[in-house]
Design a protein around this motif. Structure first.
Motif, PDB file in Angstrom:
ATOM      1  N   GLY A 198       0.779  -1.233   0.000  1.00 33.64           N
ATOM      2  CA  GLY A 198       0.000   0.000   0.000  1.00 33.64           C
ATOM      3  C   GLY A 198       0.804   1.273   0.000  1.00 33.64           C
ATOM      4  O   GLY A 198       0.264   2.351   0.266  1.00 33.64           O
ATOM      5  N   VAL A 199       2.100   1.206  -0.323  1.00 32.56           N
ATOM      6  CA  VAL A 199       2.941   2.402  -0.346  1.00 32.56           C
ATOM      7  C   VAL A 199       2.885   3.038  -1.726  1.00 32.56           C
ATOM      8  O   VAL A 199       3.034   2.365  -2.748  1.00 32.56           O
ATOM      9  CB  VAL A 199       4.408   2.049   0.001  1.00 32.56           C
ATOM     10  CG1 VAL A 199       5.287   3.292  -0.098  1.00 32.56           C
ATOM     11  CG2 VAL A 199       4.482   1.461   1.395  1.00 32.56           C
ATOM     12  N   ARG A 200       2.654   4.346  -1.749  1.00 32.72           N
ATOM     13  CA  ARG A 200       2.714   5.079  -3.017  1.00 32.72           C
ATOM     14  C   ARG A 200       4.087   5.749  -3.102  1.00 32.72           C
ATOM     15  O   ARG A 200       4.361   6.702  -2.379  1.00 32.72           O
ATOM     16  CB  ARG A 200       1.617   6.141  -3.090  1.00 32.72           C
ATOM     17  CG  ARG A 200       1.589   6.889  -4.421  1.00 32.72           C
ATOM     18  CD  ARG A 200       0.492   7.946  -4.441  1.00 32.72           C
ATOM     19  NE  ARG A 200       0.409   8.593  -5.738  1.00 32.72           N
ATOM     20  CZ  ARG A 200       1.157   9.639  -6.119  1.00 32.72           C
ATOM     21  NH1 ARG A 200       2.050  10.133  -5.284  1.00 32.72           N
ATOM     22  NH2 ARG A 200       1.013  10.166  -7.321  1.00 32.72           N
ATOM     23  N   PRO A 201       4.993   5.267  -3.961  1.00 29.45           N
ATOM     24  CA  PRO A 201       6.366   5.784  -3.985  1.00 29.45           C
ATOM     25  C   PRO A 201       6.453   7.168  -4.596  1.00 29.45           C
ATOM     26  O   PRO A 201       5.572   7.584  -5.368  1.00 29.45           O
ATOM     27  CB  PRO A 201       7.106   4.760  -4.857  1.00 29.45           C
ATOM     28  CG  PRO A 201       6.050   4.239  -5.773  1.00 29.45           C
ATOM     29  CD  PRO A 201       4.777   4.207  -4.962  1.00 29.45           C
ATOM     30  N   ASN A 202       7.500   7.876  -4.233  1.00 29.68           N
ATOM     31  CA  ASN A 202       7.792   9.140  -4.899  1.00 29.68           C
ATOM     32  C   ASN A 202       8.118   8.868  -6.368  1.00 29.68           C
ATOM     33  O   ASN A 202       8.597   7.781  -6.711  1.00 29.68           O
ATOM     34  CB  ASN A 202       8.982   9.835  -4.238  1.00 29.68           C
ATOM     35  CG  ASN A 202       8.638  10.393  -2.886  1.00 29.68           C
ATOM     36  OD1 ASN A 202       7.533  10.866  -2.654  1.00 29.68           O
ATOM     37  ND2 ASN A 202       9.590  10.312  -1.954  1.00 29.68           N
ATOM     38  N   PRO A 203       7.854   9.837  -7.244  1.00 30.82           N
ATOM     39  CA  PRO A 203       8.175   9.628  -8.663  1.00 30.82           C
ATOM     40  C   PRO A 203       9.640   9.235  -8.852  1.00 30.82           C
ATOM     41  O   PRO A 203      10.534   9.817  -8.244  1.00 30.82           O
ATOM     42  CB  PRO A 203       7.874  10.995  -9.289  1.00 30.82           C
ATOM     43  CG  PRO A 203       6.859  11.605  -8.377  1.00 30.82           C
ATOM     44  CD  PRO A 203       7.237  11.149  -6.997  1.00 30.82           C
ATOM     45  N   MET A 204       9.867   8.223  -9.680  1.00 31.05           N
ATOM     46  CA  MET A 204      11.214   7.737  -9.969  1.00 31.05           C
ATOM     47  C   MET A 204      11.409   7.745 -11.480  1.00 31.05           C
ATOM     48  O   MET A 204      10.597   7.186 -12.213  1.00 31.05           O
ATOM     49  CB  MET A 204      11.396   6.322  -9.414  1.00 31.05           C
ATOM     50  CG  MET A 204      12.703   5.665  -9.801  1.00 31.05           C
ATOM     51  SD  MET A 204      14.139   6.500  -9.103  1.00 31.05           S
ATOM     52  CE  MET A 204      13.880   6.151  -7.362  1.00 31.05           C
ATOM     53  N   ASN A 205      12.460   8.402 -11.938  1.00 30.84           N
ATOM     54  CA  ASN A 205      12.714   8.460 -13.371  1.00 30.84           C
ATOM     55  C   ASN A 205      13.448   7.215 -13.841  1.00 30.84           C
ATOM     56  O   ASN A 205      14.463   6.822 -13.264  1.00 30.84           O
ATOM     57  CB  ASN A 205      13.541   9.698 -13.712  1.00 30.84           C
ATOM     58  CG  ASN A 205      12.716  10.961 -13.642  1.00 30.84           C
ATOM     59  OD1 ASN A 205      11.726  11.013 -12.922  1.00 30.84           O
ATOM     60  ND2 ASN A 205      13.118  11.975 -14.378  1.00 30.84           N
ATOM     61  N   ILE A 206      12.921   6.601 -14.884  1.00 27.92           N
ATOM     62  CA  ILE A 206      13.472   5.360 -15.423  1.00 27.92           C
ATOM     63  C   ILE A 206      13.590   5.492 -16.937  1.00 27.92           C
ATOM     64  O   ILE A 206      12.698   6.017 -17.601  1.00 27.92           O
ATOM     65  CB  ILE A 206      12.565   4.161 -15.058  1.00 27.92           C
ATOM     66  CG1 ILE A 206      12.543   3.973 -13.538  1.00 27.92           C
ATOM     67  CG2 ILE A 206      13.032   2.881 -15.753  1.00 27.92           C
ATOM     68  CD1 ILE A 206      11.608   2.879 -13.063  1.00 27.92           C
ATOM     69  N   ASP A 207      14.704   4.994 -17.470  1.00 31.01           N
ATOM     70  CA  ASP A 207      14.916   5.029 -18.911  1.00 31.01           C
ATOM     71  C   ASP A 207      14.237   3.843 -19.574  1.00 31.01           C
ATOM     72  O   ASP A 207      14.689   2.697 -19.460  1.00 31.01           O
ATOM     73  CB  ASP A 207      16.415   5.004 -19.230  1.00 31.01           C
ATOM     74  CG  ASP A 207      17.018   6.391 -19.294  1.00 31.01           C
ATOM     75  OD1 ASP A 207      16.237   7.360 -19.264  1.00 31.01           O
ATOM     76  OD2 ASP A 207      18.248   6.507 -19.377  1.00 31.01           O
ATOM     77  N   PHE A 208      13.132   4.111 -20.276  1.00 36.32           N
ATOM     78  CA  PHE A 208      12.513   3.107 -21.137  1.00 36.32           C
ATOM     79  C   PHE A 208      13.206   3.161 -22.499  1.00 36.32           C
ATOM     80  O   PHE A 208      14.114   3.972 -22.709  1.00 36.32           O
ATOM     81  CB  PHE A 208      11.014   3.394 -21.281  1.00 36.32           C
ATOM     82  CG  PHE A 208      10.211   2.966 -20.084  1.00 36.32           C
ATOM     83  CD1 PHE A 208       9.417   1.836 -20.129  1.00 36.32           C
ATOM     84  CD2 PHE A 208      10.255   3.691 -18.893  1.00 36.32           C
ATOM     85  CE1 PHE A 208       8.673   1.435 -19.025  1.00 36.32           C
ATOM     86  CE2 PHE A 208       9.531   3.304 -17.787  1.00 36.32           C
ATOM     87  CZ  PHE A 208       8.731   2.164 -17.855  1.00 36.32           C
ATOM     88  N   LYS A 209      12.800   2.312 -23.401  1.00 34.36           N
ATOM     89  CA  LYS A 209      13.380   2.353 -24.740  1.00 34.36           C
ATOM     90  C   LYS A 209      12.265   2.378 -25.772  1.00 34.36           C
ATOM     91  O   LYS A 209      11.225   1.717 -25.629  1.00 34.36           O
ATOM     92  CB  LYS A 209      14.307   1.158 -24.967  1.00 34.36           C
ATOM     93  CG  LYS A 209      13.689  -0.203 -24.715  1.00 34.36           C
ATOM     94  CD  LYS A 209      14.739  -1.301 -24.780  1.00 34.36           C
ATOM     95  CE  LYS A 209      14.134  -2.657 -24.411  1.00 34.36           C
ATOM     96  NZ  LYS A 209      15.146  -3.730 -24.365  1.00 34.36           N
ATOM     97  N   ASN A 210      12.499   3.164 -26.811  1.00 34.21           N
ATOM     98  CA  ASN A 210      11.514   3.200 -27.881  1.00 34.21           C
ATOM     99  C   ASN A 210      11.757   2.023 -28.836  1.00 34.21           C
ATOM    100  O   ASN A 210      12.607   1.158 -28.572  1.00 34.21           O
ATOM    101  CB  ASN A 210      11.553   4.545 -28.611  1.00 34.21           C
ATOM    102  CG  ASN A 210      12.936   4.835 -29.192  1.00 34.21           C
ATOM    103  OD1 ASN A 210      13.712   3.927 -29.483  1.00 34.21           O
ATOM    104  ND2 ASN A 210      13.241   6.118 -29.344  1.00 34.21           N
ATOM    105  N   LYS A 211      11.054   2.006 -29.946  1.00 36.06           N
ATOM    106  CA  LYS A 211      11.132   0.859 -30.845  1.00 36.06           C
ATOM    107  C   LYS A 211      12.522   0.672 -31.427  1.00 36.06           C
ATOM    108  O   LYS A 211      12.960  -0.444 -31.715  1.00 36.06           O
ATOM    109  CB  LYS A 211      10.094   1.010 -31.968  1.00 36.06           C
ATOM    110  CG  LYS A 211       9.748  -0.299 -32.661  1.00 36.06           C
ATOM    111  CD  LYS A 211       8.500  -0.157 -33.510  1.00 36.06           C
ATOM    112  CE  LYS A 211       8.058  -1.512 -34.049  1.00 36.06           C
ATOM    113  NZ  LYS A 211       6.801  -1.398 -34.830  1.00 36.06           N
ATOM    114  N   SER A 212      13.261   1.781 -31.578  1.00 36.49           N
ATOM    115  CA  SER A 212      14.618   1.690 -32.123  1.00 36.49           C
ATOM    116  C   SER A 212      15.658   1.388 -31.047  1.00 36.49           C
ATOM    117  O   SER A 212      16.846   1.283 -31.343  1.00 36.49           O
ATOM    118  CB  SER A 212      14.979   3.009 -32.832  1.00 36.49           C
ATOM    119  OG  SER A 212      14.969   4.087 -31.914  1.00 36.49           O
TER     120      SER A 212
END
Length: 561
Positions: A82-96
């Motif tokens: 039930g913890v709502r975390p602080n925003p965390m920036n994560i590197d996703f990847k696009n199709k390329s």
């Protein structure tokens, strides 16, 4: 209510929920218990280059860069309960396969089939102090030592319950030599990701280089578990499968016994001391067991710097800088010597910079040097002198405001005083620094950029700053006699400066052989023991009947810093 009416009502409620959600997000995701996407809505094409249909059923871990997997795993596991975390920036990847940073937060609902609900937003990008910041991903960066010190100071004001942790990989430099560049980079990114995942909020992790790291975290973070995981990653990266010992020590800010400005100053000082590669004044063992002693030592150091500064408890000595072709003295560099100390005050200067006390000391040097010029006029000899200014001073807008009035007595003879800007610490604001340099030049004082070739930003500084003189670091001079490549680099620097109408000075000139090499490389001036050791009596260099103190240095560098 009929079935169609019920469906319509539910759709309306869903659309209303999505509308509210999209006020804060660019993308909404619902994940199953095993982290597969079961619902997605938003800018899927813009972010991933994929349709909603293509994303359904995809395991979310397949959408992030490999080094970000521990960050994502940590974020999701932290939601359970039930913890709502602080925003965390994560590197996703696009199709390329290219990086697409997203700021994630969300909620885990056990009663809804143990699903995860994620809100994803494209964040604004910020950067750390260094142009070679390890990571820059939309608001979450891994800091260098300067920006991390500033971050800790700000964090302390509002979150004193958090803790500061230092982590060190023993003998990392030798270990890194076993890895190729790609493996080094991958390991560095992985460790940085674990640190970011463990940090209390954005902008609270640091990489100082050479296996040293810093972290601000919540009080309940299991640091031992974190370091165990880092140790495992290091072992996996080791071609021999051995790994390294990982040491750590933490300070609970609220329990450290320090508060207010003293706390910020002490913590910043500890960060700088830990980050310095060759510091003998700080160890993790000391931090873990002797925090009161460390704080007492910091206080004592600061009090001594203030006492020396305010009492001008130092002398100035002079070392000649010679025109290599005419062998005439062009000017002298002013070097400080702290009373009751022997040799160069390198540790004193470094501590003054780390404790943000260097500006006062620089002003004290200027006052003493200006008085010397006024008290020692000469119609027979050239007595122009150069004062060193720390990069931290020249990059501070208030410093130049305090310095300018001190220069009034020299308005009719500005050539008598030059300024050397040293890169012993990184210039905090290049724009302010250049404005300060141009203020000095407009008053008729020449400005020299010192230590060229040592700092990571030397060429960048040469482009950013308009200066009159460039001092080439002694390491280039020392190597040029034995290494043809170094000699070519030396000549290229001198030729570039000649085209830019900038004079060049070479440090650490030891003998005639070096002098001839410098002349052949088109270097203008030379400085070193071959032409004279630093001395508080300038007449030693002016009167030929007096013996000159010359000789080969033994590894130490004569400098203000």
């Amino acid at each position: 209510m009929g079935n169609e009416s019920l469906i319509s009502s539910l759709r309306q409620e869903r659309d209303r929920f999505l509308a509210f959600a999209f006020c804060r997000a660019d993308l909404l995701l619902e994940l199953s218990e095993n982290h597969k996407i079961v619902f997605v809505s938003g800018a899927t094409q813009a972010i991933f280059g994929r349709s909603v249909k293509e994303l359904i059923g995809t395991e979310i871990g397949d959408l992030v860069l490999s080094h970000e997997e521990p960050v994502l795993k940590h974020l999701l596991s932290g939601m359970v309960g039930g913890v709502r975390p602080n925003p965390m920036n994560i590197d996703f990847k696009n199709k390329s396969g290219k990086a697409q940073p997203l700021s994630l937060t969300g909620y885990y609902v056990e009663d809804l089939e143990k699903h995860y609900f994620l809100s994803c937003k494209i964040p604004a990008t910020i950067s750390a102090t260094s142009p070679q910041t390890t990571r820059q991903a939309g608001g979450d960066i891994v800091h260098d030592r300067v920006s991390f010190g500033q971050t800790v100071t700000e964090h302390l004001k509002n979150n004193p319950e958090d803790k500061l942790t230092f982590i060190e990989l023993e003998d990392y430099e030798n270990f890194a030599n076993k890895l190729d560049k790609d493996a080094q980079s991958e390991l560095s990114e992985t460790i940085n990701s674990y640190l970011r995942a463990s940090s209390s909020e954005a902008n609270s992790a640091a990489s100082f280089g050479n296996g040293k790291y810093g972290l601000i975290s919540r009080p309940d973070l299991d640091i031992d578990k974190l370091t165990d995981e880092i140790s495992r990653q290091v072992k996996d990266a080791d071609p021999d499968g051995v790994g390294l010992k990982v040491e750590q020590a933490s300070i609970a800010l609220a329990d450290s016994g320090i508060s207010g400005g003293n706390a910020a100053q002490a913590l910043s000082f500890m960060i700088q001391q830990f980050a310095h590669d060759q510091s003998d004044n700080f160890s993790l063992a000391d931090l873990a067991h002797s925090l009161p002693e460390i704080l007492a030592r910091i206080k004592k150091t600061a009090e001594r710097i203030i006492r020396v500064t305010e009492g001008e408890d130092f002398i100035i000595v002079f070392q000649p800088i010679i025109d290599l072709k005419t062998r005439e003295i062009h000017h002298y560099e002013v070097l400080a010597r702290i009373n009751d100390e022997t040799g160069s005050p390198q540790d004193f200067i470094r501590s003054a910079e780390d404790l943000n006390l260097i500006k006062g000391f620089d002003l004290a040097i200027c006052r003493k040097a200006i008085r010397w010029i006024q008290d020692n006029p000469s119609s027979e000899y050239n007595r122009s002198i150069a004062i060193n200014l720390s990069a931290a001073s020249i990059g501070d807008a208030d410093f130049i405001k305090q310095l300018t009035p001190l220069l009034t007595p020299l308005k009719d003879n500005p050539d008598s005083l030059l300024f050397e800007v040293t890169e012993s610490t990184r210039i905090p604001d290049p724009v302010i620094a250049n404005e300060a340099m141009q203020t000095l030049r407009n008053l008729g004082h020449k400005v020299c950029l010192d230590d060229f070739g040592v700092g990571e930003a030397s060429l960048q500084y040469l482009r950013q700053f308009q200066v009159d003189v460039l001092k080439i670091d002694g390491s280039y001079i020392r190597d040029a006699l034995e290494d043809e490549t170094s000699a070519h680099i030396l000549k290229a620097i001198a030729d570039l400066c000649r085209k830019l109408n900038i004079k060049t000075v070479a440090e650490m000139v030891e003998d005639e052989e070096t002098t001839q090499l410098l002349i052949n490389c088109n270097v203008d001036y030379g400085q070193g023991y071959y032409f004279g050791r630093p001395c508080n009596d300038i007449s030693i260099f002016e009167e030929p009947d007096k013996p000159r103190a010359t000789g080969r240095r033994t590894g130490s560098q004569e400098s203000w810093a």
